[in-house]
Design an enzyme around this catalytic site. Sequence first.
Site, PDB file in Angstrom:
ATOM      1  N   GLY A   1     -18.481  32.694  37.458  1.00 52.96           N
ATOM      2  CA  GLY A   1     -18.926  31.527  36.707  1.00 52.96           C
ATOM      3  C   GLY A   1     -18.827  31.589  35.199  1.00 52.96           C
ATOM      4  O   GLY A   1     -18.999  30.566  34.532  1.00 52.96           O
TER       5      GLY A   1
ATOM      6  N   PRO B   1     -15.766  37.214  39.257  1.00 53.77           N
ATOM      7  CA  PRO B   1     -15.172  36.248  38.350  1.00 53.77           C
ATOM      8  C   PRO B   1     -13.802  35.751  38.831  1.00 53.77           C
ATOM      9  O   PRO B   1     -13.053  36.503  39.456  1.00 53.77           O
ATOM     10  CB  PRO B   1     -14.984  37.057  37.058  1.00 53.77           C
ATOM     11  CG  PRO B   1     -14.826  38.466  37.530  1.00 53.77           C
ATOM     12  CD  PRO B   1     -15.708  38.588  38.742  1.00 53.77           C
TER      13      PRO B   1
ATOM     14  N   ARG C   1      -6.738  19.398  36.772  1.00 54.90           N
ATOM     15  CA  ARG C   1      -8.080  19.521  36.193  1.00 54.90           C
ATOM     16  C   ARG C   1      -8.447  18.353  35.275  1.00 54.90           C
ATOM     17  O   ARG C   1      -9.574  17.847  35.350  1.00 54.90           O
ATOM     18  CB  ARG C   1      -8.257  20.871  35.482  1.00 54.90           C
ATOM     19  CG  ARG C   1      -8.089  22.068  36.447  1.00 54.90           C
ATOM     20  CD  ARG C   1      -8.580  23.375  35.879  1.00 54.90           C
ATOM     21  NE  ARG C   1     -10.015  23.401  35.751  1.00 54.90           N
ATOM     22  CZ  ARG C   1     -10.675  23.220  34.640  1.00 54.90           C
ATOM     23  NH1 ARG C   1     -10.024  23.025  33.503  1.00 54.90           N
ATOM     24  NH2 ARG C   1     -11.983  23.223  34.619  1.00 54.90           N
TER      25      ARG C   1
ATOM     26  N   TYR D   1     -11.721  16.662  36.574  1.00 54.51           N
ATOM     27  CA  TYR D   1     -12.990  17.000  35.890  1.00 54.51           C
ATOM     28  C   TYR D   1     -13.028  16.521  34.441  1.00 54.51           C
ATOM     29  O   TYR D   1     -13.876  16.958  33.669  1.00 54.51           O
ATOM     30  CB  TYR D   1     -13.202  18.524  35.859  1.00 54.51           C
ATOM     31  CG  TYR D   1     -12.917  19.250  37.145  1.00 54.51           C
ATOM     32  CD1 TYR D   1     -13.747  19.102  38.251  1.00 54.51           C
ATOM     33  CD2 TYR D   1     -11.831  20.119  37.238  1.00 54.51           C
ATOM     34  CE1 TYR D   1     -13.488  19.796  39.422  1.00 54.51           C
ATOM     35  CE2 TYR D   1     -11.567  20.815  38.408  1.00 54.51           C
ATOM     36  CZ  TYR D   1     -12.399  20.646  39.495  1.00 54.51           C
ATOM     37  OH  TYR D   1     -12.140  21.333  40.644  1.00 54.51           O
TER      38      TYR D   1
ATOM     39  N   CYS E   1       2.988   8.611  39.192  1.00 56.58           N
ATOM     40  CA  CYS E   1       2.741   7.176  39.243  1.00 56.58           C
ATOM     41  C   CYS E   1       1.259   6.926  39.370  1.00 56.58           C
ATOM     42  O   CYS E   1       0.757   6.549  40.440  1.00 56.58           O
ATOM     43  CB  CYS E   1       3.494   6.569  40.410  1.00 56.58           C
ATOM     44  SG  CYS E   1       5.231   6.590  40.069  1.00 56.58           S
ATOM     45  N   GLU E   2       0.570   7.178  38.314  1.00 61.06           N
ATOM     46  CA  GLU E   2      -0.882   7.082  38.322  1.00 61.06           C
ATOM     47  C   GLU E   2      -1.315   7.001  36.856  1.00 61.06           C
ATOM     48  O   GLU E   2      -1.017   7.922  36.080  1.00 61.06           O
ATOM     49  CB  GLU E   2      -1.420   8.362  38.992  1.00 61.06           C
ATOM     50  CG  GLU E   2      -2.874   8.453  39.090  1.00 61.06           C
ATOM     51  CD  GLU E   2      -3.368   8.478  40.547  1.00 61.06           C
ATOM     52  OE1 GLU E   2      -2.547   8.419  41.492  1.00 61.06           O
ATOM     53  OE2 GLU E   2      -4.575   8.547  40.702  1.00 61.06           O
TER      54      GLU E   2
ATOM     55  N   TYR F   1      -7.184  27.701  38.599  1.00 63.29           N
ATOM     56  CA  TYR F   1      -7.331  26.391  39.216  1.00 63.29           C
ATOM     57  C   TYR F   1      -6.256  25.401  38.754  1.00 63.29           C
ATOM     58  O   TYR F   1      -6.501  24.204  38.648  1.00 63.29           O
ATOM     59  CB  TYR F   1      -8.743  25.831  38.978  1.00 63.29           C
ATOM     60  CG  TYR F   1      -9.824  26.814  39.370  1.00 63.29           C
ATOM     61  CD1 TYR F   1     -10.003  27.187  40.693  1.00 63.29           C
ATOM     62  CD2 TYR F   1     -10.645  27.412  38.408  1.00 63.29           C
ATOM     63  CE1 TYR F   1     -10.970  28.116  41.051  1.00 63.29           C
ATOM     64  CE2 TYR F   1     -11.614  28.339  38.763  1.00 63.29           C
ATOM     65  CZ  TYR F   1     -11.770  28.694  40.087  1.00 63.29           C
ATOM     66  OH  TYR F   1     -12.726  29.618  40.443  1.00 63.29           O
TER      67      TYR F   1
END
Length: 467
Positions: free
Chosen positions: A274, A317, A356, A360, A387-388, A416
């Site tokens: 974390g 980690p 990401r 987020y 396409c977004e 990630y």
Amino acid sequence: MVPANLTLRGSNYLTFAQQVTSPNQLIFPITAQVNSQDHLTIGGCDIVELVQNFGSPLYILDEETLRLASRQYRDSLLRFYPGKSQVIYASKAWSSLAICAIIASEGIGFDVVSGGELYTTLMALETIGLKDKAYSLIYFHGNNKSLSELSYAIENQCTIIVDNWWELEALESLAQEPVKIMLRLTPGIECHTHEYIRTGSLDSKFGFDPNQFEQLFSYVSQHKKLNCVGLHAHIGSQIFEKEPHQDLTSVLVKSLQSAKEHGLEIDTLNIGGGLGIRYTESDDPPSIVEWVEAVSKAMIDACTVAGVALPKLMIEPGRSLIATACVTAYTVGSSKEIPGIRNYIAVDGGMSDNPRPITYQSLYRVVLANGMSENAQFKVTIAGKHCESGDILIKDAALPATSSGDILVVPATGAYNSSMSSNYNRLPRPAAVLVNQGEANLIVKRETYMDLVKQDVLPERLSNHQS
Ligand code: LLP
């Protein structure tokens, strides 16, 4: 000339990087330099040449930064914690054969959460001659492991971090002999991070709730095939405060006492991962060493207060071990100016290689890799090619003038990104290269169009269609 694009808090970034040695407090890998052609280099490799040779988008992983972070975790735990200890890498951050091989070679174990992560880790251990140590290196997590995943983990003698009652019962029926397990507890600790990556609060899909601990410990102590060696908790990700993990040590020590009272012979506490990293200048995480020192001291204090012997302390980690070691290179294509509103420049990747920002609202830095000292005087929004409308990598980034064919680099993409990448819009996933002292080795091949249809099946009756 000072590379203005690398300016951090008003100082030359490269000088700053030499002073700050905790990878998670940097934005670029520790080997980042600017060469005589004004190009960014990582691991002694010119980014522009890497793109010429391997194409783009390209994940570029710096071996030195990855090894430095691994050693800082390993060595500071040995330095600050007098009891037994173990660092395991949360391989969900990025799992590949080369990455697992590097991390294992640094004496670090693995948190895996699926049969696929387990398979990758086992293969990597085999290639470096460590497969016979799998039982001590691999910990299997997850809130809904399938029976076949559980069998696979048992077969390879991994320690299973049990998440719920269903899993306990499944293990009881699958196991021929005692299986090494740890119990994942929900500690009820809040931390300030995005709600999707917060896991320690009571409203979480993971782990056993505090009101069940007593019942849990007594159940496990009565089932001899469940060889419980420890307790685990993970409170969330991208955390900058030290307090939540410090508080967690007392919660776990109290739970350890209670487990012992129920007859469980446990000696291991795993406080999860974390620790946050610096994606942009405004992020201010503690260093790896500071964090390890703080949690080690907290564990020692909690054990002193409770009068219990020091347990084996485990940490796992992911992000802070690998994120800063990698940058992603993109090639600029089209651009669009909307006077008075916004200027867009589009790159050849986007939400499929880095989901990401759209998931987020994560913030990233960007630099012009083929013009590092040019003045970053323009405000531009870096759009992906999907396409977004939400496929925006960075809003209002500061960059020099750019044109089609320029190479942009987004740093801190080791965690990630590749592991959460997709083929949205049928984009082949990028290649990854490992760089070190001027050498670049391919570690993940770029997908081809053929790869995209490899799993597709066309039923015969469709292909035989008569018009
Ligand atoms: N241990 C457990 C049980 C975990 O669930 C995680 C991360 C870790 C360790 C490692 O946490 P780290 O040191 O990386 O913070 N996709 C999100 C992050 C999800 C984290 C999932 N669990 C993101 O891109 O921010």
